[in-house]
Motif scaffolding. Structure first.
Motif, PDB file in Angstrom:
ATOM      1  N   ALA A 122       0.843  -1.206   0.000  1.00 26.37           N
ATOM      2  CA  ALA A 122       0.000   0.000   0.000  1.00 26.37           C
ATOM      3  C   ALA A 122       0.880   1.258   0.000  1.00 26.37           C
ATOM      4  O   ALA A 122       1.879   1.331   0.699  1.00 26.37           O
ATOM      5  CB  ALA A 122      -0.918  -0.012   1.223  1.00 26.37           C
ATOM      6  N   LYS A 123       0.472   2.212  -0.801  1.00 24.35           N
ATOM      7  CA  LYS A 123       1.261   3.451  -0.956  1.00 24.35           C
ATOM      8  C   LYS A 123       1.062   4.394   0.233  1.00 24.35           C
ATOM      9  O   LYS A 123      -0.026   4.485   0.793  1.00 24.35           O
ATOM     10  CB  LYS A 123       0.824   4.181  -2.228  1.00 24.35           C
ATOM     11  N   ASN A 124       2.121   5.123   0.559  1.00 24.95           N
ATOM     12  CA  ASN A 124       2.054   6.198   1.557  1.00 24.95           C
ATOM     13  C   ASN A 124       1.627   5.777   2.954  1.00 24.95           C
ATOM     14  O   ASN A 124       1.053   6.568   3.704  1.00 24.95           O
ATOM     15  CB  ASN A 124       1.104   7.316   1.073  1.00 24.95           C
ATOM     16  N   LEU A 125       1.862   4.529   3.295  1.00 31.17           N
ATOM     17  CA  LEU A 125       1.624   4.075   4.663  1.00 31.17           C
ATOM     18  C   LEU A 125       2.951   3.632   5.258  1.00 31.17           C
ATOM     19  O   LEU A 125       3.692   2.862   4.635  1.00 31.17           O
ATOM     20  CB  LEU A 125       0.657   2.891   4.687  1.00 31.17           C
ATOM     21  N   ALA A 126       3.237   4.095   6.466  1.00 29.81           N
ATOM     22  CA  ALA A 126       4.483   3.698   7.136  1.00 29.81           C
ATOM     23  C   ALA A 126       4.447   2.210   7.476  1.00 29.81           C
ATOM     24  O   ALA A 126       3.372   1.637   7.677  1.00 29.81           O
ATOM     25  CB  ALA A 126       4.648   4.513   8.414  1.00 29.81           C
ATOM     26  N   ASP A 127       5.638   1.601   7.539  1.00 28.12           N
ATOM     27  CA  ASP A 127       5.716   0.168   7.853  1.00 28.12           C
ATOM     28  C   ASP A 127       5.075  -0.158   9.200  1.00 28.12           C
ATOM     29  O   ASP A 127       4.482  -1.227   9.376  1.00 28.12           O
ATOM     30  CB  ASP A 127       7.179  -0.302   7.844  1.00 28.12           C
ATOM     31  N   THR A 128       5.203   0.756  10.151  1.00 24.50           N
ATOM     32  CA  THR A 128       4.587   0.533  11.468  1.00 24.50           C
ATOM     33  C   THR A 128       3.077   0.358  11.342  1.00 24.50           C
ATOM     34  O   THR A 128       2.482  -0.506  11.991  1.00 24.50           O
ATOM     35  CB  THR A 128       4.887   1.746  12.378  1.00 24.50           C
ATOM     36  N   LYS A 129       2.460   1.174  10.486  1.00 27.02           N
ATOM     37  CA  LYS A 129       1.016   1.034  10.273  1.00 27.02           C
ATOM     38  C   LYS A 129       0.685  -0.261   9.535  1.00 27.02           C
ATOM     39  O   LYS A 129      -0.317  -0.913   9.827  1.00 27.02           O
ATOM     40  CB  LYS A 129       0.484   2.229   9.479  1.00 27.02           C
ATOM     41  N   LYS A 130       1.526  -0.606   8.571  1.00 26.78           N
ATOM     42  CA  LYS A 130       1.273  -1.856   7.828  1.00 26.78           C
ATOM     43  C   LYS A 130       1.293  -3.057   8.773  1.00 26.78           C
ATOM     44  O   LYS A 130       0.451  -3.947   8.681  1.00 26.78           O
ATOM     45  CB  LYS A 130       2.315  -2.030   6.724  1.00 26.78           C
ATOM     46  N   VAL A 131       2.263  -3.069   9.686  1.00 25.04           N
ATOM     47  CA  VAL A 131       2.338  -4.183  10.640  1.00 25.04           C
ATOM     48  C   VAL A 131       1.100  -4.194  11.537  1.00 25.04           C
ATOM     49  O   VAL A 131       0.517  -5.246  11.802  1.00 25.04           O
ATOM     50  CB  VAL A 131       3.640  -4.108  11.475  1.00 25.04           C
ATOM     51  N   LYS A 132       0.659  -3.008  11.971  1.00 26.95           N
ATOM     52  CA  LYS A 132      -0.559  -2.940  12.799  1.00 26.95           C
ATOM     53  C   LYS A 132      -1.785  -3.448  12.034  1.00 26.95           C
ATOM     54  O   LYS A 132      -2.628  -4.156  12.578  1.00 26.95           O
ATOM     55  CB  LYS A 132      -0.811  -1.502  13.258  1.00 26.95           C
ATOM     56  N   LEU A 133      -1.881  -3.058  10.763  1.00 26.96           N
ATOM     57  CA  LEU A 133      -3.014  -3.502   9.941  1.00 26.96           C
ATOM     58  C   LEU A 133      -3.001  -5.019   9.780  1.00 26.96           C
ATOM     59  O   LEU A 133      -4.028  -5.683   9.922  1.00 26.96           O
ATOM     60  CB  LEU A 133      -2.958  -2.842   8.555  1.00 26.96           C
ATOM     61  N   ILE A 134      -1.814  -5.567   9.494  1.00 26.26           N
ATOM     62  CA  ILE A 134      -1.722  -7.019   9.269  1.00 26.26           C
ATOM     63  C   ILE A 134      -2.024  -7.774  10.566  1.00 26.26           C
ATOM     64  O   ILE A 134      -2.725  -8.779  10.565  1.00 26.26           O
ATOM     65  CB  ILE A 134      -0.333  -7.386   8.692  1.00 26.26           C
ATOM     66  N   ARG A 135      -1.513  -7.247  11.697  1.00 25.84           N
ATOM     67  CA  ARG A 135      -1.801  -7.893  12.983  1.00 25.84           C
ATOM     68  C   ARG A 135      -3.307  -7.868  13.261  1.00 25.84           C
ATOM     69  O   ARG A 135      -3.893  -8.867  13.693  1.00 25.84           O
ATOM     70  CB  ARG A 135      -1.021  -7.197  14.097  1.00 25.84           C
TER      71      ARG A 135
ATOM     72  N   GLY B 108      -6.300 -25.476   7.343  1.00 24.40           N
ATOM     73  CA  GLY B 108      -5.376 -24.895   6.362  1.00 24.40           C
ATOM     74  C   GLY B 108      -5.483 -23.375   6.341  1.00 24.40           C
ATOM     75  O   GLY B 108      -4.476 -22.660   6.401  1.00 24.40           O
ATOM     76  N   ASP B 109      -6.702 -22.875   6.293  1.00 23.43           N
ATOM     77  CA  ASP B 109      -6.927 -21.421   6.287  1.00 23.43           C
ATOM     78  C   ASP B 109      -6.348 -20.783   7.550  1.00 23.43           C
ATOM     79  O   ASP B 109      -5.753 -19.701   7.505  1.00 23.43           O
ATOM     80  CB  ASP B 109      -8.429 -21.104   6.221  1.00 23.43           C
ATOM     81  N   TYR B 110      -6.546 -21.469   8.660  1.00 20.88           N
ATOM     82  CA  TYR B 110      -6.050 -20.951   9.940  1.00 20.88           C
ATOM     83  C   TYR B 110      -4.517 -20.882   9.951  1.00 20.88           C
ATOM     84  O   TYR B 110      -3.939 -19.854  10.344  1.00 20.88           O
ATOM     85  CB  TYR B 110      -6.565 -21.829  11.087  1.00 20.88           C
ATOM     86  N   LEU B 111      -3.852 -21.942   9.528  1.00 20.74           N
ATOM     87  CA  LEU B 111      -2.384 -21.954   9.537  1.00 20.74           C
ATOM     88  C   LEU B 111      -1.823 -20.883   8.603  1.00 20.74           C
ATOM     89  O   LEU B 111      -0.823 -20.232   8.913  1.00 20.74           O
ATOM     90  CB  LEU B 111      -1.849 -23.340   9.144  1.00 20.74           C
ATOM     91  N   LEU B 112      -2.481 -20.709   7.463  1.00 24.55           N
ATOM     92  CA  LEU B 112      -2.057 -19.678   6.511  1.00 24.55           C
ATOM     93  C   LEU B 112      -2.152 -18.292   7.160  1.00 24.55           C
ATOM     94  O   LEU B 112      -1.215 -17.479   7.106  1.00 24.55           O
ATOM     95  CB  LEU B 112      -2.931 -19.782   5.252  1.00 24.55           C
ATOM     96  N   THR B 113      -3.267 -18.023   7.821  1.00 25.62           N
ATOM     97  CA  THR B 113      -3.467 -16.723   8.476  1.00 25.62           C
ATOM     98  C   THR B 113      -2.506 -16.553   9.653  1.00 25.62           C
ATOM     99  O   THR B 113      -1.903 -15.485   9.846  1.00 25.62           O
ATOM    100  CB  THR B 113      -4.925 -16.622   8.987  1.00 25.62           C
ATOM    101  N   TYR B 114      -2.345 -17.614  10.419  1.00 25.01           N
ATOM    102  CA  TYR B 114      -1.520 -17.559  11.634  1.00 25.01           C
ATOM    103  C   TYR B 114      -0.043 -17.342  11.290  1.00 25.01           C
ATOM    104  O   TYR B 114       0.694 -16.706  12.067  1.00 25.01           O
ATOM    105  CB  TYR B 114      -1.729 -18.842  12.444  1.00 25.01           C
ATOM    106  N   ALA B 115       0.388 -17.837  10.127  1.00 24.31           N
ATOM    107  CA  ALA B 115       1.781 -17.625   9.701  1.00 24.31           C
ATOM    108  C   ALA B 115       2.105 -16.127   9.665  1.00 24.31           C
ATOM    109  O   ALA B 115       3.166 -15.693  10.125  1.00 24.31           O
ATOM    110  CB  ALA B 115       2.003 -18.260   8.320  1.00 24.31           C
ATOM    111  N   PHE B 116       1.181 -15.340   9.143  1.00 23.43           N
ATOM    112  CA  PHE B 116       1.400 -13.892   9.062  1.00 23.43           C
ATOM    113  C   PHE B 116       1.355 -13.254  10.459  1.00 23.43           C
ATOM    114  O   PHE B 116       2.143 -12.355  10.762  1.00 23.43           O
ATOM    115  CB  PHE B 116       0.371 -13.242   8.135  1.00 23.43           C
ATOM    116  N   GLU B 117       0.447 -13.739  11.287  1.00 25.13           N
ATOM    117  CA  GLU B 117       0.344 -13.208  12.648  1.00 25.13           C
ATOM    118  C   GLU B 117       1.656 -13.413  13.409  1.00 25.13           C
ATOM    119  O   GLU B 117       2.133 -12.512  14.110  1.00 25.13           O
ATOM    120  CB  GLU B 117      -0.812 -13.896  13.387  1.00 25.13           C
ATOM    121  N   ILE B 118       2.233 -14.597  13.262  1.00 24.89           N
ATOM    122  CA  ILE B 118       3.488 -14.906  13.977  1.00 24.89           C
ATOM    123  C   ILE B 118       4.596 -13.934  13.560  1.00 24.89           C
ATOM    124  O   ILE B 118       5.364 -13.472  14.402  1.00 24.89           O
ATOM    125  CB  ILE B 118       3.886 -16.379  13.717  1.00 24.89           C
TER     126      ILE B 118
END
Lengths: 276, 276
Positions: A122-135, B108-118
């Protein structure tokens, strides 16, 4: 609302790869499911939240799209013969009916993976925000969110379930992606924790209300496969009148929270009011 | 190597949630698949790469585990009746045989999602690195990686395929997660782009060699369901002698690249040499 839906639809189209290699059929299948007539409610909620903070919605578009991908993957897998075995989705054959079943499994896996990729790029978003979004996305769509809702839904198919379990199921299977949408908006807009908690509490009531109204509408129409399969729904457990009262109460709570907030929540109010 | 496998196994056990709510069965199913006797090759490759740069492997453990989760999810979905329809995996019933099929899809869906969370929760890694890791993971496991390999595998089942398509399939279905492992190690170790490219070139040769040796071993044993299903394999297309020569050549190229690098690559060499 219409111009925002157009914005979402156009970006969705742009983001589907136009790849002509051996796996081309994967992207065709992804288009088939993504570009059918969805309400785009989850991405709209992200944009509406960012708008509440008077921030630029362009920043939020790609993260918003990622939620539509997660929603779509969950519908594709949910429709599979070993899951809900639904032959139709959004008015056309479900993906495993239009394409081979193995491709439906893989298209779901692809959309799930691609949702995270879109956030990293995503453009113009800091990595800190990206990690928060993904979490946040993993929290709400994983084993304590969307997938937990699916597990309880299928575990209890054809069995008695009480109102507490039904709420747990609806909260996870439906409302959690609404929570993700609202939290996305808060993260992108640099909202404080306290403000975020209030918005998330709104999303919880709003998301549950949405699923209760959906149950009620299916009950009134007698159209849903959930009814024919004797799945747990609010009217089946509470009776139709109590279920309606409960849904209206949740909607009112959601609107009350919005009114208590000193932000520009008119678009969120519009979405919440239109649910009935 | 043994103490590193113990490290990986212990961390895997720690990371599986011990949740006793309604979705408990999801985490039981995840344990069933994760804690069977895998070689843990992908996490080992991450640790071996970090060791090549003389960095602390503790930093790499959780990202390494995330690759094992991705590998395991792909095996679970691959074994499904609509995919390869395999009843056994790692010497015991496949997940959809031990548990309901719908739960195998969701696990499978859970492990895929959890990989990113970790990855988002990994200790002592800057957000910039986490974003790079997640981007690399999606690149190698998504629609231009692992999933592309699966698509071509299933698209061509029972059909003639040529050597170029076979290489494309093996590169994506198998080697790409090896590339991910090596790139993970480079990202964590702050390797330059130039060095990373060399390590990734090593991984490409090494990963392809691994799959060719696997095809050859199955052919020699006549044990694999790939053989009984007439799936495309290197010996079937090239003949056994040519396939062996090709695999040995790939392995030699991989080892030559390692020797050309001025890093402590002895553990990577050990893994690569043991493949035959």
């Amino acid at each position: 609302m219409k111009e925002k839906i157009v914005l979402i639809e156009n970006r969705l189209k742009e983001l589907i790869p136009k790849n002509s290699s051996y796996q081309k059929v994967l992207f065709e299948a992804a288009s088939y499911s993504l570009l059918s007539s969805g309400k785009r409610l989850r991405p709209l909620l992200v944009l509406a939240t960012v708008e509440a903070f008077n921030k630029n919605i362009d920043l939020a578009l790609d993260p918003a799209i990622s939620l539509e991908l997660i929603h779509t993957y969950s519908l594709i897998h949910d429709d599979l013969p070993c899951m809900d075995d639904d032959d139709f989705r959004r008015g056309k054959p479900s993906l495993h009916k239009a394409y081979p079943e193995w491709l439906a499994v893989l298209t779901g896996d692809y959309l799930l993976t691609y949702a995270f990729e879109i956030i990293t790029n995503a453009k113009n978003l800091a990595d800190t925000k990206k990690v928060k979004l993904i979490r946040a996305l993993t929290k709400y769509s994983g084993g304590d969110g969307l997938i937990a809702g699916q597990v309880i839904d299928l575990s209890y198919e054809g069995k008695e379930i009480d109102f507490e379990k039904l709420k747990f199921m609806h909260l996870n299977k439906t409302a959690k992606l609404f929570l993700a949408a609202i939290e996305f908006g808060c993260i992108i807009s640099d909202a404080t924790n306290d403000t975020t908690n209030k918005f998330v509490e709104f999303a919880k009531n709003m998301g549950l209300a949405f699923q209760f109204f959906d149950d009620i509408s299916d009950y009134d129409d007698k159209k849903s496969s959930d009814i024919t399969k004797n799945k747990a729904t609010a009217p089946a457990i509470l009776g139709i009148e109590k279920a309606k009262a409960f849904a209206l109460d949740l909607q009112k709570r959601a609107l009350d929270i919005l009114k208590s907030l000193s932000y520009n929540t008119s678009f969120l109010e519009e979405i919440t009011s239109k649910m009935t």
